[in-house]
Design a protein around this motif. Structure first.
Motif, PDB file in Angstrom:
ATOM      1  N   LYS A 190      60.353 -22.688  25.379  1.00  0.00           N
ATOM      2  CA  LYS A 190      60.709 -23.818  26.242  1.00  0.00           C
ATOM      3  C   LYS A 190      61.507 -24.868  25.464  1.00  0.00           C
ATOM      4  O   LYS A 190      62.359 -25.540  26.021  1.00  0.00           O
ATOM      5  CB  LYS A 190      59.447 -24.463  26.823  1.00  0.00           C
ATOM      6  CG  LYS A 190      58.738 -23.616  27.844  1.00  0.00           C
ATOM      7  CD  LYS A 190      57.549 -24.410  28.359  1.00  0.00           C
ATOM      8  CE  LYS A 190      56.653 -23.602  29.236  1.00  0.00           C
ATOM      9  NZ  LYS A 190      55.383 -24.278  29.506  1.00  0.00           N
ATOM     10  N   ALA A 191      61.218 -24.994  24.178  1.00  0.00           N
ATOM     11  CA  ALA A 191      61.913 -25.984  23.347  1.00  0.00           C
ATOM     12  C   ALA A 191      63.246 -25.453  22.833  1.00  0.00           C
ATOM     13  O   ALA A 191      63.945 -26.135  22.081  1.00  0.00           O
ATOM     14  CB  ALA A 191      61.012 -26.377  22.180  1.00  0.00           C
ATOM     15  N   GLY A 192      63.599 -24.228  23.228  1.00  0.00           N
ATOM     16  CA  GLY A 192      64.896 -23.661  22.829  1.00  0.00           C
ATOM     17  C   GLY A 192      64.932 -23.152  21.395  1.00  0.00           C
ATOM     18  O   GLY A 192      65.999 -22.932  20.824  1.00  0.00           O
ATOM     19  N   GLN A 193      63.767 -22.922  20.815  1.00  0.00           N
ATOM     20  CA  GLN A 193      63.746 -22.406  19.430  1.00  0.00           C
ATOM     21  C   GLN A 193      64.067 -20.915  19.360  1.00  0.00           C
ATOM     22  O   GLN A 193      64.292 -20.379  18.289  1.00  0.00           O
ATOM     23  CB  GLN A 193      62.381 -22.653  18.804  1.00  0.00           C
ATOM     24  CG  GLN A 193      62.175 -24.069  18.362  1.00  0.00           C
ATOM     25  CD  GLN A 193      60.766 -24.249  17.817  1.00  0.00           C
ATOM     26  OE1 GLN A 193      59.851 -24.679  18.514  1.00  0.00           O
ATOM     27  NE2 GLN A 193      60.595 -23.899  16.561  1.00  0.00           N
ATOM     28  N   GLY A 194      64.048 -20.273  20.513  1.00  0.00           N
ATOM     29  CA  GLY A 194      64.408 -18.858  20.574  1.00  0.00           C
ATOM     30  C   GLY A 194      65.061 -18.578  21.906  1.00  0.00           C
ATOM     31  O   GLY A 194      64.947 -19.388  22.847  1.00  0.00           O
ATOM     32  N   ASP A 195      65.756 -17.439  22.010  1.00  0.00           N
ATOM     33  CA  ASP A 195      66.427 -17.082  23.268  1.00  0.00           C
ATOM     34  C   ASP A 195      65.513 -16.303  24.189  1.00  0.00           C
ATOM     35  O   ASP A 195      65.722 -16.251  25.389  1.00  0.00           O
ATOM     36  CB  ASP A 195      67.663 -16.235  22.953  1.00  0.00           C
ATOM     37  CG  ASP A 195      68.579 -16.961  21.995  1.00  0.00           C
ATOM     38  OD1 ASP A 195      69.143 -17.981  22.414  1.00  0.00           O
ATOM     39  OD2 ASP A 195      68.681 -16.539  20.817  1.00  0.00           O
ATOM     40  N   THR A 196      64.523 -15.649  23.608  1.00  0.00           N
ATOM     41  CA  THR A 196      63.583 -14.869  24.400  1.00  0.00           C
ATOM     42  C   THR A 196      62.259 -14.778  23.637  1.00  0.00           C
ATOM     43  O   THR A 196      62.222 -14.947  22.410  1.00  0.00           O
ATOM     44  CB  THR A 196      64.138 -13.454  24.697  1.00  0.00           C
ATOM     45  OG1 THR A 196      63.157 -12.690  25.389  1.00  0.00           O
ATOM     46  CG2 THR A 196      64.517 -12.705  23.433  1.00  0.00           C
ATOM     47  N   PHE A 197      61.197 -14.533  24.388  1.00  0.00           N
ATOM     48  CA  PHE A 197      59.883 -14.299  23.777  1.00  0.00           C
ATOM     49  C   PHE A 197      59.454 -12.917  24.225  1.00  0.00           C
ATOM     50  O   PHE A 197      59.522 -12.593  25.412  1.00  0.00           O
ATOM     51  CB  PHE A 197      58.906 -15.381  24.242  1.00  0.00           C
ATOM     52  CG  PHE A 197      57.455 -15.079  23.939  1.00  0.00           C
ATOM     53  CD1 PHE A 197      57.069 -14.487  22.740  1.00  0.00           C
ATOM     54  CD2 PHE A 197      56.463 -15.404  24.852  1.00  0.00           C
ATOM     55  CE1 PHE A 197      55.737 -14.199  22.471  1.00  0.00           C
ATOM     56  CE2 PHE A 197      55.124 -15.132  24.594  1.00  0.00           C
ATOM     57  CZ  PHE A 197      54.765 -14.525  23.402  1.00  0.00           C
ATOM     58  N   THR A 198      59.051 -12.090  23.292  1.00  0.00           N
ATOM     59  CA  THR A 198      58.651 -10.734  23.678  1.00  0.00           C
ATOM     60  C   THR A 198      57.183 -10.461  23.373  1.00  0.00           C
ATOM     61  O   THR A 198      56.697 -10.723  22.273  1.00  0.00           O
ATOM     62  CB  THR A 198      59.558  -9.651  23.031  1.00  0.00           C
ATOM     63  OG1 THR A 198      59.183  -8.382  23.565  1.00  0.00           O
ATOM     64  CG2 THR A 198      59.460  -9.619  21.515  1.00  0.00           C
ATOM     65  N   THR A 199      56.501  -9.992  24.428  1.00  0.00           N
ATOM     66  CA  THR A 199      55.150  -9.452  24.277  1.00  0.00           C
ATOM     67  C   THR A 199      54.869  -8.606  25.522  1.00  0.00           C
ATOM     68  O   THR A 199      55.810  -8.251  26.242  1.00  0.00           O
ATOM     69  CB  THR A 199      54.085 -10.547  24.026  1.00  0.00           C
ATOM     70  OG1 THR A 199      52.857  -9.908  23.687  1.00  0.00           O
ATOM     71  CG2 THR A 199      53.844 -11.438  25.225  1.00  0.00           C
ATOM     72  N   ASP A 200      53.593  -8.312  25.796  1.00  0.00           N
ATOM     73  CA  ASP A 200      53.286  -7.410  26.914  1.00  0.00           C
ATOM     74  C   ASP A 200      53.607  -8.047  28.272  1.00  0.00           C
ATOM     75  O   ASP A 200      53.343  -9.245  28.470  1.00  0.00           O
ATOM     76  CB  ASP A 200      51.810  -7.028  26.882  1.00  0.00           C
ATOM     77  CG  ASP A 200      51.444  -6.335  25.581  1.00  0.00           C
ATOM     78  OD1 ASP A 200      52.363  -5.812  24.926  1.00  0.00           O
ATOM     79  OD2 ASP A 200      50.255  -6.327  25.224  1.00  0.00           O
ATOM     80  N   ASN A 201      54.096  -7.227  29.190  1.00  0.00           N
ATOM     81  CA  ASN A 201      54.438  -7.704  30.543  1.00  0.00           C
ATOM     82  C   ASN A 201      53.270  -8.434  31.204  1.00  0.00           C
ATOM     83  O   ASN A 201      53.451  -9.476  31.842  1.00  0.00           O
ATOM     84  CB  ASN A 201      54.939  -6.545  31.418  1.00  0.00           C
ATOM     85  CG  ASN A 201      53.959  -5.373  31.497  1.00  0.00           C
ATOM     86  OD1 ASN A 201      52.969  -5.307  30.767  1.00  0.00           O
ATOM     87  ND2 ASN A 201      54.244  -4.436  32.383  1.00  0.00           N
ATOM     88  N   ALA A 202      52.055  -7.918  31.051  1.00  0.00           N
ATOM     89  CA  ALA A 202      50.905  -8.512  31.732  1.00  0.00           C
ATOM     90  C   ALA A 202      50.615  -9.922  31.205  1.00  0.00           C
ATOM     91  O   ALA A 202      50.161 -10.790  31.952  1.00  0.00           O
ATOM     92  CB  ALA A 202      49.680  -7.617  31.550  1.00  0.00           C
ATOM     93  N   ILE A 203      50.890 -10.144  29.938  1.00  0.00           N
ATOM     94  CA  ILE A 203      50.693 -11.478  29.353  1.00  0.00           C
ATOM     95  C   ILE A 203      51.800 -12.416  29.844  1.00  0.00           C
ATOM     96  O   ILE A 203      51.552 -13.570  30.205  1.00  0.00           O
ATOM     97  CB  ILE A 203      50.691 -11.386  27.806  1.00  0.00           C
ATOM     98  CG1 ILE A 203      49.541 -10.485  27.337  1.00  0.00           C
ATOM     99  CG2 ILE A 203      50.622 -12.763  27.178  1.00  0.00           C
ATOM    100  CD1 ILE A 203      49.586 -10.109  25.863  1.00  0.00           C
ATOM    101  N   LEU A 204      53.020 -11.881  29.898  1.00  0.00           N
ATOM    102  CA  LEU A 204      54.164 -12.690  30.360  1.00  0.00           C
ATOM    103  C   LEU A 204      53.994 -13.093  31.826  1.00  0.00           C
ATOM    104  O   LEU A 204      54.442 -14.169  32.225  1.00  0.00           O
ATOM    105  CB  LEU A 204      55.476 -11.916  30.149  1.00  0.00           C
ATOM    106  CG  LEU A 204      55.804 -11.598  28.679  1.00  0.00           C
ATOM    107  CD1 LEU A 204      57.098 -10.780  28.583  1.00  0.00           C
ATOM    108  CD2 LEU A 204      55.930 -12.880  27.851  1.00  0.00           C
TER     109      LEU A 204
END
Ligand code: GLU
Length: 268
Positions: A190-204
């Motif tokens: 949210k703070a723009g420190q990365g372009d994407t966050f990756t982990t399991d779909n169910a967590i996302l």
């Protein structure tokens, strides 16, 4: 004098040996976790506390709530009867194995994928949930799949997760930024420190439910079967956990818990 040293040295070495081996004979692996659970009427579970849907601290009540927590409660009741207490200790992806190995918790139920690597240090129950790794981005992001991850992109991951290892293999060009836990990773996105966050779909799924400005893209590109982890050498405990899992599958408790957390999301 020399003679005394000669006599004392073997005694001293023996004492050190016993002290050291004493540590290992008193280790968690040699403890009867099932017996202790039964006599204390209590199982201590390691759960996440920053993941909506699986394990999230309810600030108002001070209780951790989620699918993993409810499954742990149902298993505890099956194993110990109605008076059985399920206690919860917060873990992160990075701390869950050390906390288990140190004996701070009896079992881990924390969106933990069964992997061969982890099987070298812990034992797993049967798989109780199937997830797959995916990508979380802000709505309208130019990243739509794993193919869009290159040297110009930064991917946020959580330390100690399979997601961190997988993405390094699947998108070797991308910059990877490791965070301590899920909440920190989402805040960093949210703070723009990365372009994407990756982990399991169910967590996302839990994250987009919290903030609809974010969306899941790229489908799933790994298989993440979740298991309950216990210490090695706890065959009886593990067997009883598996039996309890079978029972809650058969008597409908599992489905009830699943519907409670995922039913509405699936019908959307
Ligand atoms: N299921 C993956 C894992 O076990 C990612 C989620 C997590 O770390 O809890 O590593």
């Amino acid at each position: 004098m020399k003679k005394i040293v000669k006599i004392l040295l073997p005694i001293f070495s023996l004492a050190v040996f016993y002290l050291l081996s004493g540590c290992s004979s008193g280790s968690v692996a040699s403890e009867d976790v099932l017996g202790r659970a039964e006599s204390s009427d209590r199982i201590t579970w390691g759960v996440k506390a920053d993941q909506r849907l699986f394990g999230l601290m309810n600030i108002a009540t001070g209780e951790i709530e989620g699918f993993d927590v409810d499954i742990a409660k149902a298993i505890t009741e099956e194993m110990l009867g109605e008076g059985g207490q399920a206690e919860f200790v917060e873990v992160t992806s990075k701390t869950r194995i050390p906390l288990l190995k140190n004996g701070n918790i009896d079992a881990v139920i924390a969106t933990m994928t069964i992997t061969e690597e982890r099987r070298k240090v812990v034992d797993f129950s049967e798989s109780y949930f199937e997830a797959g790794q995916s990508l979380l981005v802000e709505q309208g992001s130019s990243i739509q799949s794993i193919d869009d991850l290159d040297a110009s992109t930064t991917v946020l991951v959580v330390k100690g997760s399979t997601s961190a290892a997988n993405i390094r293999e699947l998108a070797p060009e991308a910059n990877v930024l490791e965070m301590e836990n899920m909440a920190e990773a989402f805040t960093a996105l949210k703070a723009g420190q990365g372009d994407t966050f990756t982990t399991d779909n169910a967590i996302l799924l839990g994250m987009i439910a919290e903030d609809p400005n974010y969306t899941i893209v790229g489908g799933t590109f790994t298989n993440e079967p979740y298991g309950i982890a216990v210490n090695k050498g706890q065959e009886d405990f593990l067997m009883t956990v598996n039996e309890a899992l079978d029972t809650i599958w058969e008597n409908g408790t599992y489905d009830e818990i699943y519907d409670k957390w995922f039913g509405e999301l699936e019908s959307q």
